[in-house]
Write an enzyme that holds these catalytic residues in place. Structure first.
Site, mmCIF file in Angstrom:
data_model
loop_
_atom_site.group_PDB
_atom_site.id
_atom_site.type_symbol
_atom_site.label_atom_id
_atom_site.label_comp_id
_atom_site.label_asym_id
_atom_site.label_seq_id
_atom_site.Cartn_x
_atom_site.Cartn_y
_atom_site.Cartn_z
ATOM 1 C CD GLU A 112 -34.730 7.110 7.850
ATOM 2 O OE1 GLU A 112 -35.546 6.261 7.469
ATOM 3 O OE2 GLU A 112 -33.929 6.946 8.786
ATOM 4 C CE1 TYR A 123 -29.326 15.587 1.002
ATOM 5 C CE2 TYR A 123 -30.772 15.721 2.881
ATOM 6 C CZ TYR A 123 -29.524 15.474 2.357
ATOM 7 O OH TYR A 123 -28.486 15.115 3.171
#
Length: 155
Positions: A112, A123
């Site tokens: 997250e 990411y």
């Protein structure tokens, strides 16, 4: 500064002072994202938690902390000191986390991140896809709300 040798090693509670220094350098204080030492130590005492430290030519450069449960894991924290960003440290940490997770039988890795965080490029560039959003989940030190984006990738 050219990055030469990135060395990764497993860390533990004895490395908390180093983690704290790296976290304070890596996380923008405006957003209040850095964990306290006691938060880190509390999580590190849980089963399935792994800390990985990155050193560049023996200088502390970054860290990652994950927690695995059954066949899923969450990247809890990943921080790279500003002087070592865009020099392969974050990617090396992420590859190490993924390899450790695979070796432990993890099928899916989650994370997250605050919307707008530069780490999203790291990411998504490493195969993570956005799977969810929590509106106004984070609060900065000034009280401003920021969305949380959740990402996952199959291993």
């Amino acid at each position: 500064m050219a990055t030469r040798t990135i060395m990764l090693r497993a860390g533990d509670a004895r490395d908390i002072a180093l983690v704290d220094v790296l976290m304070q350098a890596a996380f923008d204080p405006r957003f209040g994202e850095a964990w306290t030492r006691s938060q880190c130590l509390g999580v590190m005492a849980m089963p399935g938690v792994r800390l990985t430290l990155a050193l560049v030519d023996d200088a502390p450069a970054g860290f990652a902390m994950t927690r695995s449960v059954a066949d899923e894991a969450e990247l809890l924290l990943l921080g790279v000191a500003p002087d070592f960003r865009r020099r392969g440290v974050g990617s090396a940490l992420l590859r190490s986390v993924e390899a450790d997770c695979r070796a432990a039988g993890v099928a899916t890795l989650h994370l997250e991140v605050r919307a707008g965080n530069e780490a999203v490029r790291l990411y998504t560039g490493n195969g993570f896809a956005k799977v969810g959003e929590r509106r106004a989940y984070y609060r900065s030190k000034t009280g401003q709300a920021h969305d949380a984006h959740t990402y996952s990738r199959s291993l």
